[in-house]
Design a protein around this motif. Structure first.
Motif, PDB file in Angstrom:
ATOM      1  N   GLY A   1     -22.161 -11.947  19.540  1.00  0.00           N
ATOM      2  CA  GLY A   1     -21.435 -10.789  19.056  1.00  0.00           C
ATOM      3  C   GLY A   1     -21.524 -10.599  17.554  1.00  0.00           C
ATOM      4  O   GLY A   1     -22.223 -11.320  16.848  1.00  0.00           O
ATOM      5  N   GLY A   2     -20.761  -9.619  17.088  1.00  0.00           N
ATOM      6  CA  GLY A   2     -20.804  -9.211  15.692  1.00  0.00           C
ATOM      7  C   GLY A   2     -20.427 -10.291  14.705  1.00  0.00           C
ATOM      8  O   GLY A   2     -21.018 -10.391  13.627  1.00  0.00           O
ATOM      9  N   TYR A   3     -19.436 -11.111  15.042  1.00  0.00           N
ATOM     10  CA  TYR A   3     -19.033 -12.162  14.106  1.00  0.00           C
ATOM     11  C   TYR A   3     -20.142 -13.185  13.917  1.00  0.00           C
ATOM     12  O   TYR A   3     -20.279 -13.754  12.840  1.00  0.00           O
ATOM     13  CB  TYR A   3     -17.745 -12.838  14.573  1.00  0.00           C
ATOM     14  CG  TYR A   3     -16.557 -11.934  14.460  1.00  0.00           C
ATOM     15  CD1 TYR A   3     -16.029 -11.616  13.220  1.00  0.00           C
ATOM     16  CD2 TYR A   3     -15.981 -11.351  15.587  1.00  0.00           C
ATOM     17  CE1 TYR A   3     -14.955 -10.756  13.098  1.00  0.00           C
ATOM     18  CE2 TYR A   3     -14.913 -10.497  15.479  1.00  0.00           C
ATOM     19  CZ  TYR A   3     -14.389 -10.206  14.228  1.00  0.00           C
ATOM     20  OH  TYR A   3     -13.343  -9.354  14.114  1.00  0.00           O
ATOM     21  N   ALA A   4     -20.926 -13.415  14.952  1.00  0.00           N
ATOM     22  CA  ALA A   4     -22.049 -14.354  14.826  1.00  0.00           C
ATOM     23  C   ALA A   4     -23.142 -13.802  13.926  1.00  0.00           C
ATOM     24  O   ALA A   4     -23.930 -14.564  13.366  1.00  0.00           O
ATOM     25  CB  ALA A   4     -22.620 -14.662  16.211  1.00  0.00           C
ATOM     26  N   SER A   5     -23.184 -12.481  13.749  1.00  0.00           N
ATOM     27  CA  SER A   5     -24.206 -11.899  12.871  1.00  0.00           C
ATOM     28  C   SER A   5     -23.848 -12.042  11.398  1.00  0.00           C
ATOM     29  O   SER A   5     -24.738 -11.989  10.543  1.00  0.00           O
ATOM     30  CB  SER A   5     -24.424 -10.425  13.215  1.00  0.00           C
ATOM     31  OG  SER A   5     -23.303  -9.643  12.872  1.00  0.00           O
ATOM     32  N   MET A   6     -22.595 -12.234  11.078  1.00  0.00           N
ATOM     33  CA  MET A   6     -22.167 -12.265   9.678  1.00  0.00           C
ATOM     34  C   MET A   6     -22.852 -13.362   8.856  1.00  0.00           C
ATOM     35  O   MET A   6     -23.352 -13.092   7.774  1.00  0.00           O
ATOM     36  CB  MET A   6     -20.649 -12.375   9.567  1.00  0.00           C
ATOM     37  CG  MET A   6     -19.917 -11.124   9.970  1.00  0.00           C
ATOM     38  SD  MET A   6     -20.445  -9.670   9.046  1.00  0.00           S
ATOM     39  CE  MET A   6     -21.124  -8.688  10.343  1.00  0.00           C
ATOM     40  N   PRO A   7     -22.900 -14.624   9.331  1.00  0.00           N
ATOM     41  CA  PRO A   7     -23.588 -15.625   8.507  1.00  0.00           C
ATOM     42  C   PRO A   7     -25.085 -15.352   8.373  1.00  0.00           C
ATOM     43  O   PRO A   7     -25.686 -15.691   7.349  1.00  0.00           O
ATOM     44  CB  PRO A   7     -23.333 -16.948   9.222  1.00  0.00           C
ATOM     45  CG  PRO A   7     -22.794 -16.615  10.541  1.00  0.00           C
ATOM     46  CD  PRO A   7     -22.258 -15.225  10.491  1.00  0.00           C
ATOM     47  N   LEU A   8     -25.684 -14.726   9.377  1.00  0.00           N
ATOM     48  CA  LEU A   8     -27.110 -14.407   9.298  1.00  0.00           C
ATOM     49  C   LEU A   8     -27.365 -13.284   8.295  1.00  0.00           C
ATOM     50  O   LEU A   8     -28.318 -13.343   7.513  1.00  0.00           O
ATOM     51  CB  LEU A   8     -27.637 -14.030  10.683  1.00  0.00           C
ATOM     52  CG  LEU A   8     -27.474 -15.095  11.774  1.00  0.00           C
ATOM     53  CD1 LEU A   8     -27.908 -14.546  13.130  1.00  0.00           C
ATOM     54  CD2 LEU A   8     -28.254 -16.335  11.429  1.00  0.00           C
ATOM     55  N   ILE A   9     -26.499 -12.270   8.310  1.00  0.00           N
ATOM     56  CA  ILE A   9     -26.627 -11.190   7.325  1.00  0.00           C
ATOM     57  C   ILE A   9     -26.371 -11.743   5.931  1.00  0.00           C
ATOM     58  O   ILE A   9     -27.093 -11.431   4.980  1.00  0.00           O
ATOM     59  CB  ILE A   9     -25.670 -10.025   7.658  1.00  0.00           C
ATOM     60  CG1 ILE A   9     -26.061  -9.367   8.991  1.00  0.00           C
ATOM     61  CG2 ILE A   9     -25.676  -8.983   6.543  1.00  0.00           C
ATOM     62  CD1 ILE A   9     -25.069  -8.332   9.502  1.00  0.00           C
TER      63      ILE A   9
END
Length: 190
Positions: free
Chosen positions: A20-28
């Motif tokens: 989900g979206g929260y998992a994308s935050m560290p990648l971004i």
């Protein structure tokens, strides 16, 4: 060239943001703050916060806002399309496999194996956000007693509100107002 880089970086995020979206935050964050230095951690946290407040998926919103900050409207389009393309293609392929062959054990095993990694990614991003909120710096300071009193108060109020199951919109609006009021009071006392 920046548009191609934005598309590619956000496509990589789209491929690997399982959870989900929260998992994308560290990648971004890794791409826009750590690798390319397009923005500071503070600017990224602001984008993350705005992404939560606006309608739509948080990862797509963050990609759009980051792309806009980096390269204007064309950058926003490239980052958003890059973020969405892998999910769209993977979703079509997995749906086709699922409807053709039913529940596939190895895919379930892969997803079960990815869950702990997703939790770790979210935890690391959360820790860096806490450091920024409490010490107003991007890295843990040597003097841990140099806490930002405003950050401590807002974090404490937020934790109490979350514990009492206050809605996200009320929480963000309330902490924004509290931050404004406390910031103004802090300036008046100086």
């Amino acid at each position: 060239m920046i548009y191609l880089i934005l598309f590619w970086e956000f496509a990589k995020v789209g491929i690997f943001c399982v959870g989900g979206g929260y998992a994308s935050m560290p990648l971004i964050q890794a791409a826009v703050v750590d690798t390319y230095h397009w923005m500071s951690l503070g600017e990224f946290v602001d984008i993350f916060t705005i992404s939560q407040m606006t309608p739509g998926p948080i990862g797509i919103n963050a990609a759009t806002f980051a792309g806009m900050k980096i390269a204007g409207i064309p950058g926003a389009v490239c980052a958003t399309v890059g973020f969405c393309t892998p999910s769209l293609l993977l979703g079509i392929i997995l749906a086709n496999l699922f409807f053709r062959y039913g529940d596939i054990g190895p895919i379930r095993g892969i997803l079960n194996g990815l869950r702990p990694a997703v939790v770790a990614l979210i935890a690391v991003a959360g820790i860096s956000f806490v450091v920024l909120a409490l010490w107003n710096t991007e890295t843990l300071p040597e003097d841990l007693s140099a806490l930002d009193p405003l950050g401590v108060i807002i974090l404490a109020l937020s934790l109490v509100a979350v514990r009492r199951k206050v809605g996200v919109i009320k929480l963000l609006a309330g902490t924004g107002v509290a931050g404004l009021a406390l910031g103004l009071a802090q300036q008046m006392l100086r």
